[in-house]
Scaffold this active site. Structure first.
Site: not given
Ligand SMILES: [Zn+2]
Length: 399
Positions: A141, A76
């Site tokens: 994340e 992501d």
């Molecule tokens: Zn990162």
């Protein structure tokens, strides 16, 4: 069949997937396409929790007889910001002057692209490592990180997965490739101090209790004295007051409530419990001080609210992992990297509960910025470092 040995080609395929958290954007599918021909079994579990978006993740494993190395990361990316400000479109993977442009180029699709290229080259030349290699890749994340690495680790461990070492491919180098390996991180904790006073007329303070005066004593105690001077492996613990809120539009009214919010980054002098106790203690002592509240008979009436879960401080001590990676960097770029615990938190803080973990990836300069980009030369260098590491880390055990 053509193996994914070219990191630039791997990265271009990943950048072209618009995987802004929480969207998968095709990025995990692209990884699966690269990993299957290398002999990886690939699973893509979706995790859900009410109040947060469902997130797709990926766990790939190539099994062998020997130790188990895990590479961890995320596909992501953060939003592009002002798209018109980009010199090249953020999801096109354009190359100009030896650099590839795109969101995620360094944070951290680039690191994943290089690791896969390194494994592919090793398989091409040597038939692959004798042990097991896995990739633990989250799509969460940069977002709330609730349906990402922690759940993926639990999920894999519940299936019996065990790892001997892990590399997180976040961009750890400040200026040039090979500058820095991260071998730990400070802990992090946030809280709010809310002072309850008594509202009144600014001209008659004796009839009121101004919470701003009380809050000043408490904030002062959070900032002085310093918590410590740092340790052998860590910077000094630091507390930043990140917000002070009173929300009072009137100049002639003493407000009823005042709040200060702070974040503390703490080193291995402390753990989450002892630093919390220290802060409580400082506030309790300061609540009785008269400096800003002359004549007040009762201590400052305050509450302390801890926000979120604390991130724990950790330091990895694994000579084989750190030594082999350090030597691999030195062999490829000709300089020994610094071993650092600086910077913010990362998913390594979750992995450390399962196996020794270090972080090493690309140069972080352009991460999260407009025109995020990576030098093609750096992609090649990082691939060589990872390949060397794979050879030597698995090789050591066979010797
Ligand atoms: Zn990162």
């Amino acid at each position: 069949m053509k193996l994914p040995t070219d990191p630039a080609r791997n990265l271009a395929a990943l950048i072209r997937c618009p995987s802004v958290t929480p969207a998968e954007g095709g990025a995990l599918q692209a990884l699966e396409v690269m990993l299957k021909p290398l002999g990886f079994s690939v699973e893509r579990p979706v995790f859900a929790e009410s109040g947060t978006p469902d997130i797709e993740n990926l766990y790939a494993r190539r099994s062998g007889n020997g130790p188990h190395l895990m590479f961890a990361g995320h596909t992501d990316v953060v939003p592009v910001g002002d798209e018109a400000a980009w010199t090249h479109p953020p999801f096109a993977a354009d190359v100009a002057n030896g650099e590839m442009y795109g969101r995620g180029a360094v944070d951290m699709k680039g690191g994943i692209a290089c690791f896969i290229a390194a494994v592919a080259r090793h398989i091409d030349k040597n038939g692959g490592p004798k042990g097991s290699v896995s990739l633990l890749i989250t799509g969460d994340e940069e977002g709330p990180a609730i349906n990402g690495t922690t759940k993926l680790l639990d999920w894999a461990a519940a299936k019996g997965e065990k790892w001997d070492a892990s590399i997180v491919g976040e961009p750890t180098n400040p200026d040039t490739l090979g500058d820095m390996i991260k071998i730990g991180r400070r802990g992090s904790l946030s809280g709010s101090v809310i002072v309850n006073g008594r509202q009144g007329h600014a001209a008659y303070p004796q009839l009121a209790d101004n919470p701003v005066r009380g809050l000043m004593s408490l904030v002062d105690a959070l900032l002085h004295p310093v918590f410590d001077k740092g340790t052998k492996d860590f910077q000094p613990t630091n507390l930043e007051v990140t917000s002070i809120d009173v929300g009072n539009p009137a100049t002639n009214v003493i407000p009823a409530k005042a709040t200060a919010t702070f974040n503390i980054r703490f080193n291995d002098t402390w753990d989450a419990e002892t630093i919390q106790a220290e802060i409580h203690n400082r506030l309790d002592q300061a609540a009785g001080r008269k400096k800003y509240r002359p004549g007040k008979k009762t201590p400052v009436d305050y509450e302390l609210v801890w926000r979120d879960r604390p991130s724990h401080v950790f330091l990895t001590r694994d000579d084989k992992l750190i030594g082999t990676l350090s030597a691999s960097v030195a062999a490829v770029v000709g300089k020994t990297p610094a071993l650092s615990t600086s910077g913010g938190t990362s998913d390594a803080r979750f992995i450390k509960d399962y196996c020794p973990v270090v972080e090493f990836g690309l140069v972080g300069k352009s991460m999260h910025m407009v025109d995020e980009r990576v030098a093609l030369a750096d992609l090649e260098t990082l691939t060589q470092i990872y390949e060397r590491f794979i050879e030597d880390w698995f090789g050591q055990d066979l010797a």
